[in-house]
Design a protein around this motif. Structure first.
Motif: not given
Length: 476
Positions: A40-43, A81-84, A246-249, A67-73
């Motif tokens: 995404s960044a290189v694009a 992962r990739g949290a901070s 979420g960081n994936k945004l 890897r900047l994925a989220t799970v739903t609870v």
């Protein structure tokens, strides 16, 4: 379902170099393999430099974000992962600003380091008491660590000036040398433990604190190279933040901003061809055999295999009641910690665990009390069995397990991977063999975009220049 694509076609060399450099038009089309943060960044950076008329095709078989994925609870999303992100991550800060995203509200929580039998270090609410405890246990080791990390980071921050002036590096070795000379090269060849002991940090501090930080970040020991260790320790020392929602945004936002075509397909290789579809290809997924079967066809000389292996890593997101008795707190109401790191003890089956907050935090949100059911993220090398889950939790409602090959096995690294694989064929994620973090990947993405641009226009004065600090000062 994502369709496999046998090979992306890259033009043979003669057809690439047909036009004189000065009058050369921008590339018509560029392929990016992978839509994680690197892709995404290189694009985004490629479009910044080559202009909006370039067609950008981004191939991604799974979801955007990697890897900047989220799970739903319970209908709430949590980072798996990739949290901070470190406060000094200037590219990530810039992405958030450009995309109109927000920093997530921080919810305070204390940390501790667990040896398997007792806590060797506990954080309190009082800053001065924390300093006193560090001094009481380890003398001035924490100050020596801080000075060492700050010296490394001060030199690393030069990359932003270099990139702002359009300078790029054709290899990871050249990039390191421009930032910190041969000292930075040496930091990839000796362990963080050796480097810290040399500057007067005690063995006990290394065994207790440094080991715990590296286990929680890389899932590896104090034998990781000093440069990777310094980057991890910088993240542990400084203030950190995350993206609201979420960081994936960041990934989806950058791809939307560049209007890139995201193609749901798995690319199996790149082929050199006389009538090719792409003028340039950037590979952002790992090329090491343990992670992919990616092939390169018709290249002369052939593109060699990449040595090294990846560290297995498991994230278990558990919604349940912590078994505080295991940690020496029979009354769960008295358990004060939101984050537990661990020392390198053979019997310990997990690296770290933390009581995590959802990616959307309202102003009314509060962290769960220790006796209440909460969402915990447990990092380990192997999936947790039922007995291990029972050891950590009195009971639980759900467990969501994600198995990764996230980080390079740093002790298996013999040499650093190349950035330039062939004319107009670049490899981005080799930077993770230096150190792995969101900002390192963003720095590598900017470097690849600048390198591609400078090579395309044959502006060789902007590539691998010596004494850059002096050059940058004279350009100001």
């Amino acid at each position: 379902m994502a369709q496999p694509i046998p090979a992306l076609l890259l033009p043979a060399l003669a057809s690439i170099l047909a036009a004189p450099a000065a009058s050369r038009a921008p590339p018509r089309s560029i392929a990016v393999v992978g839509a994680g943060l690197g892709g995404s960044a290189v694009a985004y950076f490629l479009q910044q430099h080559f202009g909006p008329q370039v067609q950008l095709d981004v191939y991604e078989p799974a979801g955007v974000g990697g890897r900047l994925a989220t799970v739903t609870v319970n209908k709430q999303q949590y980072e798996s992962r990739g949290a901070s992100i470190h406060a000094l991550s200037l590219h990530m800060q810039d992405f958030v600003k450009v995309l109109g995203l927000k920093h997530r509200r921080e919810v305070a929580g204390k940390s501790a380091i667990f040896s398997g039998e007792h806590f060797v270090l506990e954080e309190t609410d009082w800053y001065l008491l924390n300093l006193f405890r560090l001094w009481w246990h380890y003398g001035i080791s924490f100050l020596r660590l801080q000075m060492w990390v700050e010296e490394v980071m001060e030199k690393f921050m030069r990359i932003y000036k270099y990139q702002a002036h359009g300078y790029a590096f054709s290899s990871l070795e050249e990039l390191l040398r421009s930032l910190g000379g041969d000292a930075f090269i040496n930091m990839t060849q000796r362990s963080v433990a050796e480097s810290l002991l040399e500057v007067g940090v005690t063995q006990r501090f290394v065994d207790d604190v440094i080991a715990a930080v590296l286990r929680s970040s890389y899932g590896q020991s104090v034998l990781v190279p000093a440069f990777a260790g310094a980057m991890s320790l910088a993240g542990a020392q400084g203030s950190t933040w995350a993206v609201e929602g979420g960081n994936k945004l960041v990934c989806s936002g950058l791809l939307k901003l560049t209007k890139a075509n995201v193609i749901p397909a798995r690319v199996l290789g790149v082929s050199l061809h006389s009538s090719a579809f792409y003028d340039m290809v950037v590979v952002t997924t790992p090329l090491h055999p343990s992670r992919s079967n990616f092939t390169f066809e018709n290249f002369d000389p052939p593109i060699a295999d990449f040595p090294g292996a990846f560290q297995p890593s498991v994230t278990s997101v558990v919604h349940g009641y912590l078994n505080s008795s295991y940690f020496g707190f029979p009354d769960p109401k008295l358990f004060p910690f939101a984050s537990i790191l661990t020392t390198d003890t053979p019997d310990l089956f997990f690296h770290a665990m933390d009581n995590i907050c959802p990616v959307n935090i309202s102003t009314a949100f509060r962290r769960k009390q220790p006796q209440e059911a909460a969402v915990w993220r447990v990092l380990s090398q192997q999936p947790l069995d039922k007995q291990q889950l029972k050891t950590l939790f009195r009971s639980y409602y759900s467990v969501q397990v994600t198995e990764w090959q996230t980080y390079p096995r740093y002790d298996a690294a013999k040499s650093l991977p190349p950035i330039v694989l062939h004319e107009n064929l670049f490899y981005l994620s080799g930077v993770e063999w230096l150190a792995s973090s969101m900002e390192m990947i963003a720095v590598a993405a900017k470097n690849v975009a600048l390198l591609a641009y400078n090579r395309w226009h044959q502006d060789l004065e902007k590539i691998d220049q010596k004494d850059l600090m002096h050059k940058v000062k004279t350009e100001l």
